[in-house]
Design an enzyme around this catalytic site. Structure first.
Site, PDB file in Angstrom:
ATOM      1  N   GLY A 161     -25.590 -24.465   2.102  1.00  0.00           N
ATOM      2  CA  GLY A 161     -25.186 -25.354   3.186  1.00  0.00           C
ATOM      3  C   GLY A 161     -23.904 -26.094   2.839  1.00  0.00           C
ATOM      4  O   GLY A 161     -22.981 -25.533   2.242  1.00  0.00           O
TER       5      GLY A 161
ATOM      6  N   GLU B 263      -5.459  -3.427  -6.835  1.00  0.00           N
ATOM      7  CA  GLU B 263      -5.689  -2.045  -7.282  1.00  0.00           C
ATOM      8  C   GLU B 263      -6.005  -1.121  -6.105  1.00  0.00           C
ATOM      9  O   GLU B 263      -6.826  -0.203  -6.200  1.00  0.00           O
ATOM     10  CB  GLU B 263      -6.765  -1.992  -8.371  1.00  0.00           C
ATOM     11  CG  GLU B 263      -6.342  -2.777  -9.603  1.00  0.00           C
ATOM     12  CD  GLU B 263      -6.995  -2.319 -10.877  1.00  0.00           C
ATOM     13  OE1 GLU B 263      -7.263  -1.115 -11.010  1.00  0.00           O
ATOM     14  OE2 GLU B 263      -7.220  -3.173 -11.745  1.00  0.00           O
ATOM     15  N   GLY B 264      -5.346  -1.381  -4.993  1.00  0.00           N
ATOM     16  CA  GLY B 264      -5.536  -0.608  -3.774  1.00  0.00           C
ATOM     17  C   GLY B 264      -6.481  -1.319  -2.830  1.00  0.00           C
ATOM     18  O   GLY B 264      -7.644  -1.545  -3.165  1.00  0.00           O
ATOM     19  N   THR B 265      -5.988  -1.709  -1.659  1.00  0.00           N
ATOM     20  CA  THR B 265      -6.843  -2.389  -0.692  1.00  0.00           C
ATOM     21  C   THR B 265      -8.032  -1.496  -0.333  1.00  0.00           C
ATOM     22  O   THR B 265      -7.991  -0.277  -0.509  1.00  0.00           O
ATOM     23  CB  THR B 265      -6.069  -2.708   0.598  1.00  0.00           C
ATOM     24  OG1 THR B 265      -5.689  -1.464   1.219  1.00  0.00           O
ATOM     25  CG2 THR B 265      -4.830  -3.542   0.329  1.00  0.00           C
TER      26      THR B 265
ATOM     27  N   SER C  55       0.806  -1.216   0.000  1.00  0.00           N
ATOM     28  CA  SER C  55       0.000   0.000   0.000  1.00  0.00           C
ATOM     29  C   SER C  55       0.844   1.274   0.000  1.00  0.00           C
ATOM     30  O   SER C  55       0.360   2.337  -0.399  1.00  0.00           O
ATOM     31  CB  SER C  55      -0.940   0.005   1.206  1.00  0.00           C
ATOM     32  OG  SER C  55      -1.914  -1.014   1.089  1.00  0.00           O
TER      33      SER C  55
END
Length: 381
Positions: free
Chosen positions: A340, A364-366, A133
């Site tokens: 389930g 592409e960016g957290t 980042s």
């Protein structure tokens, strides 16, 4: 001009083409390529044949010249069938975008036109093993020597990195300058010293090739530089502000698929003498999925419209990307819950939806970075 929520006839035709392609070409092979962890070149070749590969390239260079809203319409349909396979053309557009934003006329002709003449891909290389980042902290070095740069360093998590005809690589001429020292260089496939190592064992999006890229004394001509020295970081951020919007579109496609699979199963599966779709607990899950899909799609369209109008859209693309990826992950999660135990095995497609769309919250960016972008927008007013 009044607000108009309808698609144009051309957009409806584009949507129909993408939907038909997704269901007839991608859907039947999605599980196979996920299992094999292999790039589906036959699908890429067919994407090229119908004009949906590298479709954002302007008509002047042989492409379709799709605008962002067009790209979003296509992206939702392709991701409905397989987010991993959709990431391949999406990541190619990610590589193309810096050239569109900062390339000279000569560079656009040299790099973009060949991508329209055959099934071919581009890539974008910003992330490194240690800089996630904190994009400005990149370590890959570009040292100017006469009419070329010497490139040394490593890039990580690069989609299409081993398949691409060329990669836009972001490097620094001086690490102490941080973002002010970044340069954007187009490195062509086969350049001596440039090596791509495939990353294996991914949780999802396994049909998309993800690579570690290694550069050892790679000579890159100055004529392959996009913009000026020091403009690379700005080019990267402007690119991501645009390309987060197709990530949001892909997320909407995954969420829509999750709803379709959950609805179908809920109508067929019986418990306590009736279809489980009759139970309010199931109905509320389906309703929540639709709330997420409809709101995420509308906001993604809005972000795309802003981009197409040339209006500021950084915060809108961040909202669309974060919100759509989160509602999609929750939709996939609830689809598994509705299935389930069957939702937990690969015989049913819903577990793959969750594995695939998790990455949309990271690349592409957290989504934490998206919230940072949004917060800065709020506080700047």
């Amino acid at each position: 001009m009044p607000i108009d929520f309808s698609l144009t006839e051309e957009q409806k035709q584009l949507q129909a083409l993408a939907r038909r392609f997704a269901r007839e070409v991608i859907l039947p092979v999605a599980a196979e390529y996920d299992e094999k962890e292999e790039v589906p070149w036959p699908v890429i070749e067919k994407l090229h044949e119908v004009g949906l590969l590298n479709a954002i390239i302007p008509e002047a260079y042989g492409g379709m010249g799709l605008k962002m809203l067009d790209e979003v319409i296509v992206g939702e349909e392709l991701a409905y069938a397989c987010m991993g396979i959709y990431t391949i053309p999406m990541a190619s557009d990610l590589g193309i975008t810096p050239v569109l934003l900062a390339g000279t006329e000569e560079q656009k002709r040299r790099f973009l036109k060949p991508l329209t003449e055959k099934p071919a891909l581009a890539a974008f290389a910003l992330s490194e093993p240690g800089n996630g980042s904190d994009a400005a902290a990149l370590k890959t070095r570009a040292i100017r020597q006469g009419d070329h740069y010497i490139l040394n360093g490593t890039k990580m998590w690069i989609s299409n990195g081993g398949e691409a005809e060329w990669v836009v690589v972001f490097a620094t001429v001086n690490p102490e300058l941080r973002h002010k020292g970044v340069v954007a260089l187009v490195v062509e496939k086969g350049t001596p010293g440039f090596k791509a190592i495939k990353i294996h064992g991914k949780m999802g999006q396994r049909a998309s090739g993800t690579y570690e890229l290694v550069f050892e004394d790679v000579k890159v001509p100055v004529e392959n530089r996009l913009g000026e020295e020091g403009e690379g970081f700005k080019i990267a951020m402007q690119t991501l502000n645009k390309t987060r919007i197709p990530v949001a579109a892909g997320s909407v496609g995954v969420a829509r698929r999750a709803l379709d699979e959950a609805r179908k199963y809920a109508k067929e599966r019986e418990a306590f003498g009736q279809p489980i779709a009759n139970f309010q607990a199931i109905q509320f899950k389906l309703a929540d999925m639709m709330i997420g899909i409809e709101t995420a799609r509308m906001y993604t369209y809005y972000a795309a419209w802003l981009a197409d109008q040339g209006l500021p859209h950084a915060h809108a693309s961040a909202i669309a990307k974060a919100y759509a990826s989160e509602i999609a992950f929750e939709a996939a999660n609830q689809a598994i819950q509705i299935h389930g135990g069957y939702g937990y095995v690969r015989e049913f497609p819903v577990e793959k939806l969750l594995r695939d769309v998790k990455l949309n919250q990271i690349y592409e960016g957290t989504n934490e970075i998206q919230r940072l972008i949004i917060a800065r927008h709020i506080l700047a007013e």
